[in-house]
Design a protein around this motif. Structure first.
Motif, PDB file in Angstrom:
ATOM      1  N   PHE A  17       5.004   8.166  43.779  1.00 20.50           N
ATOM      2  CA  PHE A  17       6.334   7.050  44.221  1.00 20.50           C
ATOM      3  C   PHE A  17       5.792   6.537  42.274  1.00 20.50           C
ATOM      4  O   PHE A  17       4.309   6.621  41.702  1.00 20.50           O
ATOM      5  CB  PHE A  17       5.807   6.096  44.763  1.00 20.50           C
ATOM      6  CG  PHE A  17       4.790   5.638  45.431  1.00 20.50           C
ATOM      7  CD1 PHE A  17       4.176   4.247  45.408  1.00 20.50           C
ATOM      8  CD2 PHE A  17       3.296   7.104  45.871  1.00 20.50           C
ATOM      9  CE1 PHE A  17       3.237   4.157  44.757  1.00 20.50           C
ATOM     10  CE2 PHE A  17       2.381   6.455  46.442  1.00 20.50           C
ATOM     11  CZ  PHE A  17       2.183   5.050  46.273  1.00 20.50           C
ATOM     12  N   PHE A  18       6.786   5.492  42.033  1.00 22.60           N
ATOM     13  CA  PHE A  18       6.301   4.121  41.427  1.00 22.60           C
ATOM     14  C   PHE A  18       6.628   2.897  42.308  1.00 22.60           C
ATOM     15  O   PHE A  18       6.713   2.298  43.798  1.00 22.60           O
ATOM     16  CB  PHE A  18       7.854   4.584  40.684  1.00 22.60           C
ATOM     17  CG  PHE A  18       9.117   4.544  40.992  1.00 22.60           C
ATOM     18  CD1 PHE A  18       9.538   2.757  40.629  1.00 22.60           C
ATOM     19  CD2 PHE A  18      10.079   5.131  40.809  1.00 22.60           C
ATOM     20  CE1 PHE A  18      10.900   2.311  41.148  1.00 22.60           C
ATOM     21  CE2 PHE A  18      11.427   4.642  41.964  1.00 22.60           C
ATOM     22  CZ  PHE A  18      11.738   3.722  41.843  1.00 22.60           C
ATOM     23  N   LEU A  19       6.364   1.822  41.771  1.00 24.48           N
ATOM     24  CA  LEU A  19       6.383   0.866  41.970  1.00 24.48           C
ATOM     25  C   LEU A  19       6.414  -0.093  41.548  1.00 24.48           C
ATOM     26  O   LEU A  19       6.848  -1.078  39.780  1.00 24.48           O
ATOM     27  CB  LEU A  19       4.003   0.613  41.948  1.00 24.48           C
ATOM     28  CG  LEU A  19       4.560  -1.202  42.752  1.00 24.48           C
ATOM     29  CD1 LEU A  19       4.090  -1.057  44.107  1.00 24.48           C
ATOM     30  CD2 LEU A  19       2.345  -1.249  42.051  1.00 24.48           C
ATOM     31  N   MET A  20       6.971  -1.279  42.095  1.00 15.56           N
ATOM     32  CA  MET A  20       8.001  -2.617  41.372  1.00 15.56           C
ATOM     33  C   MET A  20       7.364  -3.772  41.948  1.00 15.56           C
ATOM     34  O   MET A  20       6.909  -3.781  43.692  1.00 15.56           O
ATOM     35  CB  MET A  20       9.303  -2.492  42.236  1.00 15.56           C
ATOM     36  CG  MET A  20      10.105  -1.655  40.876  1.00 15.56           C
ATOM     37  SD  MET A  20      11.982  -2.144  40.548  1.00 15.56           S
ATOM     38  CE  MET A  20      12.647  -1.276  42.438  1.00 15.56           C
ATOM     39  N   ALA A  21       6.385  -4.516  41.490  1.00 14.49           N
ATOM     40  CA  ALA A  21       5.545  -5.640  42.370  1.00 14.49           C
ATOM     41  C   ALA A  21       5.395  -6.752  41.210  1.00 14.49           C
ATOM     42  O   ALA A  21       5.332  -6.187  40.267  1.00 14.49           O
ATOM     43  CB  ALA A  21       4.384  -4.833  42.640  1.00 14.49           C
ATOM     44  N   GLY A  22       4.707  -7.047  42.003  1.00 10.04           N
ATOM     45  CA  GLY A  22       4.489  -8.841  41.112  1.00 10.04           C
ATOM     46  C   GLY A  22       5.134  -9.878  42.378  1.00 10.04           C
ATOM     47  O   GLY A  22       5.263  -9.704  43.968  1.00 10.04           O
ATOM     48  N   PRO A  23       4.372 -11.145  41.709  1.00  9.09           N
ATOM     49  CA  PRO A  23       5.087 -12.466  42.763  1.00  9.09           C
ATOM     50  C   PRO A  23       6.814 -12.474  42.946  1.00  9.09           C
ATOM     51  O   PRO A  23       7.380 -12.144  41.833  1.00  9.09           O
ATOM     52  CB  PRO A  23       4.905 -13.772  41.588  1.00  9.09           C
ATOM     53  CG  PRO A  23       4.581 -13.213  40.089  1.00  9.09           C
ATOM     54  CD  PRO A  23       4.803 -11.526  40.550  1.00  9.09           C
ATOM     55  N   CYS A  24       6.909 -13.117  43.857  1.00 12.31           N
ATOM     56  CA  CYS A  24       8.355 -12.812  44.340  1.00 12.31           C
ATOM     57  C   CYS A  24       8.944 -14.183  43.469  1.00 12.31           C
ATOM     58  O   CYS A  24       9.816 -13.530  42.721  1.00 12.31           O
ATOM     59  CB  CYS A  24       8.438 -14.168  45.822  1.00 12.31           C
ATOM     60  SG  CYS A  24      10.199 -14.614  46.377  1.00 12.31           S
ATOM     61  N   ALA A  25       8.434 -15.203  43.061  1.00 12.37           N
ATOM     62  CA  ALA A  25       9.398 -16.002  42.036  1.00 12.37           C
ATOM     63  C   ALA A  25       8.468 -16.097  40.934  1.00 12.37           C
ATOM     64  O   ALA A  25       6.476 -16.234  40.651  1.00 12.37           O
ATOM     65  CB  ALA A  25       9.778 -17.211  42.304  1.00 12.37           C
ATOM     66  N   ILE A  26       8.346 -16.460  39.580  1.00 13.19           N
ATOM     67  CA  ILE A  26       7.655 -16.919  38.273  1.00 13.19           C
ATOM     68  C   ILE A  26       7.364 -18.040  38.236  1.00 13.19           C
ATOM     69  O   ILE A  26       8.298 -19.341  38.509  1.00 13.19           O
ATOM     70  CB  ILE A  26       8.127 -16.318  36.970  1.00 13.19           C
ATOM     71  CG1 ILE A  26       8.377 -15.340  36.850  1.00 13.19           C
ATOM     72  CG2 ILE A  26       7.501 -17.347  35.769  1.00 13.19           C
ATOM     73  CD1 ILE A  26       7.452 -13.889  36.807  1.00 13.19           C
TER      74      ILE A  26
END
Length: 271
Positions: A17-26
């Motif tokens: 699988f691939f992942l899109m991840a990070g904080p909600c907002a910059i």
């Protein structure tokens, strides 16, 4: 940059699988780089194709005094820096058609928010940038109806489209996930993603601040992998309690590696 990932994440053609991840907002450059560095280290070790996620501006807020961003160009430049510094694609959401070209100058993937997935002009403008388009399924729509959103992008000359499920409205203040939607949307021959954090939101709270159930993020992720999701979308932060947006349903960054390690093993077991 995203083109190096596309062969790996085409629906049904990847062993991982691939992942899109990070904080909600910059929220700022330092914290964005810190989050990206941690996730890149984890995903490199686990051999997970990774796309850094961060909203350059939050348009859908319950209250007028809610955090919306640090400035469009400033946030977009941070996204661009993350992509260049770590060699990963980046994704951000857009809300109006005129934003498509602006955001496309800085990121690799344009995301259409769930509430806006039926907005034809927005979808066409995004498609015409030539970027990969990630469309979130509306909380008010069936999985079957997302075929028409895909068609709008493809008929605008862009074959690079993902679909992301983020749950269905259940009453006034809760969401539920119908996992039948994953194979239904994969049948459109597009990579299909499960949003493991927004699907656990509890919207429309009387305080005007959206609630959530982050303790169930791993449960949603495991179920999504088990039914064949091509990718996962996870918002994560080193201090969710003090995050400027959606802290109530974000995964603590310290918990990401352990969860992804389990999910990789689960993916291997079902192939």
């Amino acid at each position: 940059m995203i083109n190096t990932y596309l062969p790996q994440i085409k629906s049904g053609q990847s062993n991982q699988f691939f992942l899109m991840a990070g904080p909600c907002a910059i929220e700022g450059e330092d914290i964005a780089l810190r989050i990206a560095e941690k996730i890149v280290t984890i995903t490199n070790r686990l051999n997970i194709p990774y796309i850094f996620k961060g909203s350059y501006r939050k348009a859908n807020r319950s209250r007028v005094d809610s955090f919306t961003g640090i400035g469009d160009e400033k946030a977009l430049k941070i996204l661009e820096k993350v992509g260049k510094e770590f060699g990963v694609p980046t994704v951000t959401d857009i809300h109006e058609s005129h934003e498509a070209a602006l955001a496309a100058a800085y990121v690799d993937v344009l995301q259409i928010p769930a509430f806006l997935c039926r907005q034809t002009e927005l979808l066409v403008a995004a498609a015409e940038t030539g970027k990969v388009i990630n469309i979130k399924k509306g909380q008010f729509l069936s999985a079957e109806s997302m075929k028409f959103a895909v068609d709008k992008v493809k008929e605008s000359g862009n074959e690079k489209v993902f679909l992301t499920d983020r749950g269905n409205t259940f009453g006034y203040q809760d969401l539920v996930v119908d996992f039948r939607g994953i194979p239904t949307m994969r049948a459109f021959n597009v990579p299909t993603v499960m949003d493991c954090t927004h699907s656990l939101q509890q919207p429309n709270q009387t305080s005007g601040v959206t609630g959530g159930k982050p303790e169930l993020i791993e449960t949603i992720a495991k179920a999504a992998i088990a039914v064949g999701a091509d990718g996962l979308f996870i918002e994560t932060h080193p201090d969710p309690a003090n995050a400027k947006s959606d802290g109530a349903n974000m995964l603590h960054l310290d918990h990401l590696e352990g969860m992804l390690t389990k999910l990789v093993r689960l993916r291997e077991a079902i192939l």
